[in-house]
Enzyme design. Structure first.
Site, PDB file in Angstrom:
ATOM      1  N   TYR A  11       7.662  -1.562  -3.334  1.00 27.86           N
ATOM      2  CA  TYR A  11       6.234  -1.534  -2.987  1.00 27.86           C
ATOM      3  C   TYR A  11       5.408  -2.210  -4.083  1.00 27.86           C
ATOM      4  O   TYR A  11       4.541  -3.052  -3.806  1.00 27.86           O
ATOM      5  CB  TYR A  11       5.772  -0.091  -2.796  1.00 27.86           C
ATOM      6  N   GLY A  53      -9.198  -0.715   6.286  1.00 23.72           N
ATOM      7  CA  GLY A  53      -9.330  -1.843   7.205  1.00 23.72           C
ATOM      8  C   GLY A  53     -10.335  -1.568   8.297  1.00 23.72           C
ATOM      9  O   GLY A  53     -11.170  -2.420   8.627  1.00 23.72           O
TER      10      GLY A  53
END
Length: 278
Positions: free
Chosen positions: A164, A15
């Site tokens: 997940y 990110g």
């Protein structure tokens, strides 16, 4: 002309690399995460390396629907038009736990939190000349099965890996259905697998996922490459609703291509948003 860009989870890992690259591209970038101090430190470091970078930070807790609504309202005051929305925030929890809203944390943040954020920001992206939505998915979706009855309740510790994987499968299904619903607009929606990236999250993942993703780790910059390409490349404007690996559309499991399942997930998500209000 500079574009407005929002990246969730943009204060570290891929990110942060996407944020730095898009700021260097000349875009006005805003990174959002729960840890505002960490995000501000990341923006300061990016500006130090590139004094011309237009980058700022805001606090956002994707596990809290009310905070998502607050954030969206404040963001739209700064960026009434949003050219690029990158849904990148992710986490892996050892064992599973419930968020205050009752959702299991991994799917609650990585899917439902992002779903609500898109719901609030959709019009701002559609208002852009050529809006793009980019979602960080994962090859880990191959282990995923959607268990609608388990979205709310924490599952046993041994099932955390599947929680997940379920969230990453939801990322792909959400992207495909979102692209379909935006087909009559200029907006594209695509997702990507970054690879086995050497980040803090990698060290948290269980061995079964590490083996699935690959034993050779790549740098965050390498992992961010396809996301940056989807956000900037002219060629990426020609495709919507796809899952990418190394800048190319890639095969997924049958479940991740099941549009009936994508519709069911969307409807379940909408129902939860409506029941939560706003």
């Amino acid at each position: 002309m500079a574009r407005n860009v929002l990246i969730t989870g943009g204060n570290n890992g891929i990110g942060r690399e996407m944020a730095a690259a898009l700021a260097a591209h000349g875009d006005h970038v805003l990174i959002a995460s729960r840890d505002l101090a960490k995000s501000q430190a990341a923006t300061e470091a990016i500006r130090k390396a590139d004094p011309d970078a237009r980058i700022e930070a805001m606090a956002l807790d994707l596990g809290d629907f009310a905070d998502i609504d607050r954030f969206a309202e404040q963001l739209l005051q700064r960026m009434p038009t949003l050219d690029v929305l990158i849904l990148n925030a992710g986490l892996y929890t050892h064992g599973t736990r419930a968020l205050p809203n009752g959702l299991e944390a991994m799917i609650g943040i990585m899917h439902f939190g992002h779903f609500r954020l898109v719901r609030q920001l959709r019009d701002a992206v559609v208002a852009a000349p050529a809006g793009r939505i980019v979602v960080t998915a994962s090859l880990a979706h191959r282990l995923g099965r959607l268990r609608f009855d388990n979205f709310d309740a924490p599952r046993k510790h041994r099932a955390a890996v599947f929680a997940y994987a379920q969230a990453k499968l939801a990322n792909i299904l959400f992207t495909r259905e979102l692209a379909k619903r935006l087909a009559d607009t200029p907006v594209t929606a695509n997702c990507f697998h970054p690879g086995a990236v050497a980040t803090g999250l990698w060290s948290e993942l269980p061995t079964i996922i590490q083996r699935l993703l690959g034993s050779t780790l790549i740098s965050p910059a390498e992992g961010a490459d396809t996301g940056i390409w989807l956000a900037t490349a002219d060629a990426a404007r020609e495709i919507s609703g796809e899952y990418f690996v190394k800048r190319k559309p890639a095969r997924t499991t049958a479940a991740a291509r099941d549009m009936n399942l994508a519709v069911a997930l969307w409807r379940d998500s909408e129902k939860r948003m409506d029941s939560a209000g706003r």
